[in-house]
Design a protein around this motif. Structure first.
Motif, PDB file in Angstrom:
ATOM      1  N   LYS A  69       0.776  -1.410  -0.319  1.00 40.30           N
ATOM      2  CA  LYS A  69      -0.149   0.148  -0.318  1.00 40.30           C
ATOM      3  C   LYS A  69       1.059   1.266   0.174  1.00 40.30           C
ATOM      4  O   LYS A  69       0.603   2.156  -0.789  1.00 40.30           O
ATOM      5  CB  LYS A  69      -1.118  -0.176   0.771  1.00 40.30           C
ATOM      6  N   THR A  70       1.862   1.455   0.356  1.00 45.35           N
ATOM      7  CA  THR A  70       2.836   2.616   0.786  1.00 45.35           C
ATOM      8  C   THR A  70       3.248   2.272  -0.667  1.00 45.35           C
ATOM      9  O   THR A  70       3.744   3.758  -0.925  1.00 45.35           O
ATOM     10  CB  THR A  70       3.776   2.242   1.799  1.00 45.35           C
ATOM     11  N   GLU A  71       3.542   1.440  -0.915  1.00 46.72           N
ATOM     12  CA  GLU A  71       5.032   1.690  -2.250  1.00 46.72           C
ATOM     13  C   GLU A  71       3.459   2.157  -3.284  1.00 46.72           C
ATOM     14  O   GLU A  71       3.868   2.559  -4.522  1.00 46.72           O
ATOM     15  CB  GLU A  71       4.650  -0.084  -2.583  1.00 46.72           C
ATOM     16  N   ASN A  72       2.215   1.466  -3.919  1.00 46.41           N
ATOM     17  CA  ASN A  72       1.778   2.063  -4.521  1.00 46.41           C
ATOM     18  C   ASN A  72       1.230   3.489  -4.335  1.00 46.41           C
ATOM     19  O   ASN A  72       1.268   4.273  -5.401  1.00 46.41           O
ATOM     20  CB  ASN A  72       0.032   1.237  -4.009  1.00 46.41           C
ATOM     21  N   ALA A  73       1.092   4.033  -3.074  1.00 49.67           N
ATOM     22  CA  ALA A  73       1.376   5.253  -2.573  1.00 49.67           C
ATOM     23  C   ALA A  73       1.798   6.216  -3.481  1.00 49.67           C
ATOM     24  O   ALA A  73       1.678   7.405  -3.933  1.00 49.67           O
ATOM     25  CB  ALA A  73       0.917   5.822  -0.834  1.00 49.67           C
ATOM     26  N   LYS A  74       3.019   5.826  -3.105  1.00 48.74           N
ATOM     27  CA  LYS A  74       4.506   6.061  -3.403  1.00 48.74           C
ATOM     28  C   LYS A  74       4.415   6.300  -5.041  1.00 48.74           C
ATOM     29  O   LYS A  74       4.739   7.569  -5.547  1.00 48.74           O
ATOM     30  CB  LYS A  74       5.960   5.561  -3.161  1.00 48.74           C
ATOM     31  N   LEU A  75       3.694   5.269  -5.838  1.00 50.39           N
ATOM     32  CA  LEU A  75       3.553   5.357  -7.497  1.00 50.39           C
ATOM     33  C   LEU A  75       2.939   6.338  -7.809  1.00 50.39           C
ATOM     34  O   LEU A  75       2.796   7.126  -8.701  1.00 50.39           O
ATOM     35  CB  LEU A  75       3.884   3.810  -7.595  1.00 50.39           C
ATOM     36  N   ARG A  76       1.313   6.543  -7.085  1.00 50.30           N
ATOM     37  CA  ARG A  76       0.626   7.023  -7.841  1.00 50.30           C
ATOM     38  C   ARG A  76       1.276   8.446  -7.481  1.00 50.30           C
ATOM     39  O   ARG A  76       0.411   9.478  -8.546  1.00 50.30           O
ATOM     40  CB  ARG A  76      -0.453   7.034  -7.028  1.00 50.30           C
ATOM     41  N   GLU A  77       1.644   9.235  -6.677  1.00 51.99           N
ATOM     42  CA  GLU A  77       2.297  10.125  -6.483  1.00 51.99           C
ATOM     43  C   GLU A  77       3.218  10.471  -7.585  1.00 51.99           C
ATOM     44  O   GLU A  77       3.803  11.024  -8.310  1.00 51.99           O
ATOM     45  CB  GLU A  77       2.822  10.397  -5.047  1.00 51.99           C
ATOM     46  N   ARG A  78       4.163   9.712  -8.260  1.00 55.04           N
ATOM     47  CA  ARG A  78       5.186   9.575  -8.903  1.00 55.04           C
ATOM     48  C   ARG A  78       4.405   9.550 -10.622  1.00 55.04           C
ATOM     49  O   ARG A  78       5.230  10.713 -11.176  1.00 55.04           O
ATOM     50  CB  ARG A  78       5.960   8.704  -8.555  1.00 55.04           C
ATOM     51  N   LEU A  79       3.285   9.046 -10.250  1.00 54.78           N
ATOM     52  CA  LEU A  79       2.555   9.498 -11.835  1.00 54.78           C
ATOM     53  C   LEU A  79       2.130  10.621 -12.123  1.00 54.78           C
ATOM     54  O   LEU A  79       2.625  11.350 -13.370  1.00 54.78           O
ATOM     55  CB  LEU A  79       1.338   8.175 -12.026  1.00 54.78           C
ATOM     56  N   ASP A  80       1.312  11.200 -10.669  1.00 51.11           N
ATOM     57  CA  ASP A  80       0.667  12.226 -10.564  1.00 51.11           C
ATOM     58  C   ASP A  80       2.004  13.257 -10.812  1.00 51.11           C
ATOM     59  O   ASP A  80       1.534  14.522 -11.959  1.00 51.11           O
ATOM     60  CB  ASP A  80       0.226  12.817  -9.666  1.00 51.11           C
ATOM     61  N   ARG A  81       3.366  13.237 -10.760  1.00 52.77           N
ATOM     62  CA  ARG A  81       4.189  14.662 -11.192  1.00 52.77           C
ATOM     63  C   ARG A  81       5.021  13.797 -12.610  1.00 52.77           C
ATOM     64  O   ARG A  81       4.781  15.405 -13.189  1.00 52.77           O
ATOM     65  CB  ARG A  81       5.753  14.082  -9.920  1.00 52.77           C
ATOM     66  N   SER A  82       4.904  13.040 -12.666  1.00 55.97           N
ATOM     67  CA  SER A  82       4.999  12.810 -14.995  1.00 55.97           C
ATOM     68  C   SER A  82       3.662  13.535 -15.308  1.00 55.97           C
ATOM     69  O   SER A  82       4.207  14.198 -16.398  1.00 55.97           O
ATOM     70  CB  SER A  82       5.051  11.175 -14.571  1.00 55.97           C
ATOM     71  N   LYS A  83       2.373  13.350 -14.467  1.00 56.62           N
ATOM     72  CA  LYS A  83       1.661  13.672 -15.774  1.00 56.62           C
ATOM     73  C   LYS A  83       1.747  15.135 -15.508  1.00 56.62           C
ATOM     74  O   LYS A  83       1.302  16.155 -16.736  1.00 56.62           O
ATOM     75  CB  LYS A  83       0.648  13.664 -14.893  1.00 56.62           C
ATOM     76  N   GLN A  84       1.874  15.679 -14.282  1.00 59.14           N
ATOM     77  CA  GLN A  84       1.963  17.413 -14.516  1.00 59.14           C
ATOM     78  C   GLN A  84       3.790  18.264 -15.100  1.00 59.14           C
ATOM     79  O   GLN A  84       2.978  18.712 -16.428  1.00 59.14           O
ATOM     80  CB  GLN A  84       2.400  18.078 -13.313  1.00 59.14           C
ATOM     81  N   THR A  85       5.011  17.411 -15.334  1.00 56.22           N
ATOM     82  CA  THR A  85       5.414  17.435 -15.790  1.00 56.22           C
ATOM     83  C   THR A  85       5.346  17.323 -17.421  1.00 56.22           C
ATOM     84  O   THR A  85       5.679  18.453 -17.893  1.00 56.22           O
ATOM     85  CB  THR A  85       6.692  16.514 -15.694  1.00 56.22           C
ATOM     86  N   ILE A  86       4.963  16.250 -18.195  1.00 53.49           N
ATOM     87  CA  ILE A  86       4.303  16.011 -19.561  1.00 53.49           C
ATOM     88  C   ILE A  86       3.406  17.520 -19.635  1.00 53.49           C
ATOM     89  O   ILE A  86       3.956  18.199 -21.136  1.00 53.49           O
ATOM     90  CB  ILE A  86       3.533  14.919 -19.260  1.00 53.49           C
ATOM     91  N   ASP A  87       2.063  18.036 -18.814  1.00 50.99           N
ATOM     92  CA  ASP A  87       1.541  19.220 -18.679  1.00 50.99           C
ATOM     93  C   ASP A  87       2.248  20.303 -19.823  1.00 50.99           C
ATOM     94  O   ASP A  87       1.518  20.949 -20.448  1.00 50.99           O
ATOM     95  CB  ASP A  87      -0.045  19.417 -17.838  1.00 50.99           C
ATOM     96  N   GLU A  88       3.385  20.856 -18.094  1.00 52.35           N
ATOM     97  CA  GLU A  88       3.968  21.720 -17.863  1.00 52.35           C
ATOM     98  C   GLU A  88       4.618  20.869 -19.910  1.00 52.35           C
ATOM     99  O   GLU A  88       4.984  23.408 -20.472  1.00 52.35           O
ATOM    100  CB  GLU A  88       5.045  21.876 -17.119  1.00 52.35           C
ATOM    101  N   LEU A  89       5.219  20.745 -20.338  1.00 54.74           N
ATOM    102  CA  LEU A  89       6.136  20.267 -21.111  1.00 54.74           C
ATOM    103  C   LEU A  89       5.320  20.631 -22.509  1.00 54.74           C
ATOM    104  O   LEU A  89       5.571  21.064 -23.435  1.00 54.74           O
ATOM    105  CB  LEU A  89       7.160  19.225 -20.961  1.00 54.74           C
ATOM    106  N   THR A  90       4.023  19.859 -22.689  1.00 53.21           N
ATOM    107  CA  THR A  90       2.938  20.588 -23.726  1.00 53.21           C
ATOM    108  C   THR A  90       2.677  21.291 -24.034  1.00 53.21           C
ATOM    109  O   THR A  90       3.109  22.372 -25.404  1.00 53.21           O
ATOM    110  CB  THR A  90       1.971  19.792 -23.398  1.00 53.21           C
TER     111      THR A  90
END
Length: 135
Positions: A69-90
């Motif tokens: 569960k802890t690992e899943n939460a960390k991966l979700r946070e990482r995915l959210d940051r990646s999505k935000q970075t992709i949006d900014e770069l787009t």
């Protein structure tokens, strides 16, 4: 009770009242209400909670679930940051292309304006090959 709390869980069991009753060969309902072993249920729950608060989880499956569960939460946070970075770069790419298009329009307009003047000499297009007498 001590064996379960040490992590010695029988196959197919958990660190819970049902497994405790099975290990003691006592009906599970004897641990509830005013039955003879209800004080043991309270003691078991108290000791289990104390272990969990100390960070020690006697049931390996529960520990694995907590870790996952802890690992899943960390991966979700990482995915959210990646999505935000992709949006900014787009957005940056869109703005850069718009600026390049505007600059191209200005350059084209300046070239057309300069072509009408007689004092301005156009340079050869660098994309075309100049055939010269240099051999």
């Amino acid at each position: 009770m001590d064996r379960l709390l040490r992590g010695e869980i029988p196959p197919g069991g958990k660190c819970d009242i049902k497994t405790l009753a099975g290990e003691a060969a006592v009906d599970r309902t004897a641990f509830y209400g005013t039955r003879p072993y209800s004080h043991l249920r309270v003691e078991f729950a108290r000791r289990l909670q104390a272990l969990q608060q100390a960070g020690d989880i006697p049931d390996p499956r529960e520990a694995q679930i907590t870790r996952l569960k802890t690992e899943n939460a960390k991966l979700r946070e990482r995915l959210d940051r990646s999505k935000q970075t992709i949006d900014e770069l787009t957005d940056f790419r869109t703005q850069a292309l718009a600026r390049l298009a505007a600059q191209h329009e200005v350059i084209t307009w300046l070239r057309e304006a300069a072509a009408g003047k007689s004092r301005v000499r156009r340079l050869p297009d660098p994309r075309t090959k100049v055939i010269g007498s240099c051999s």
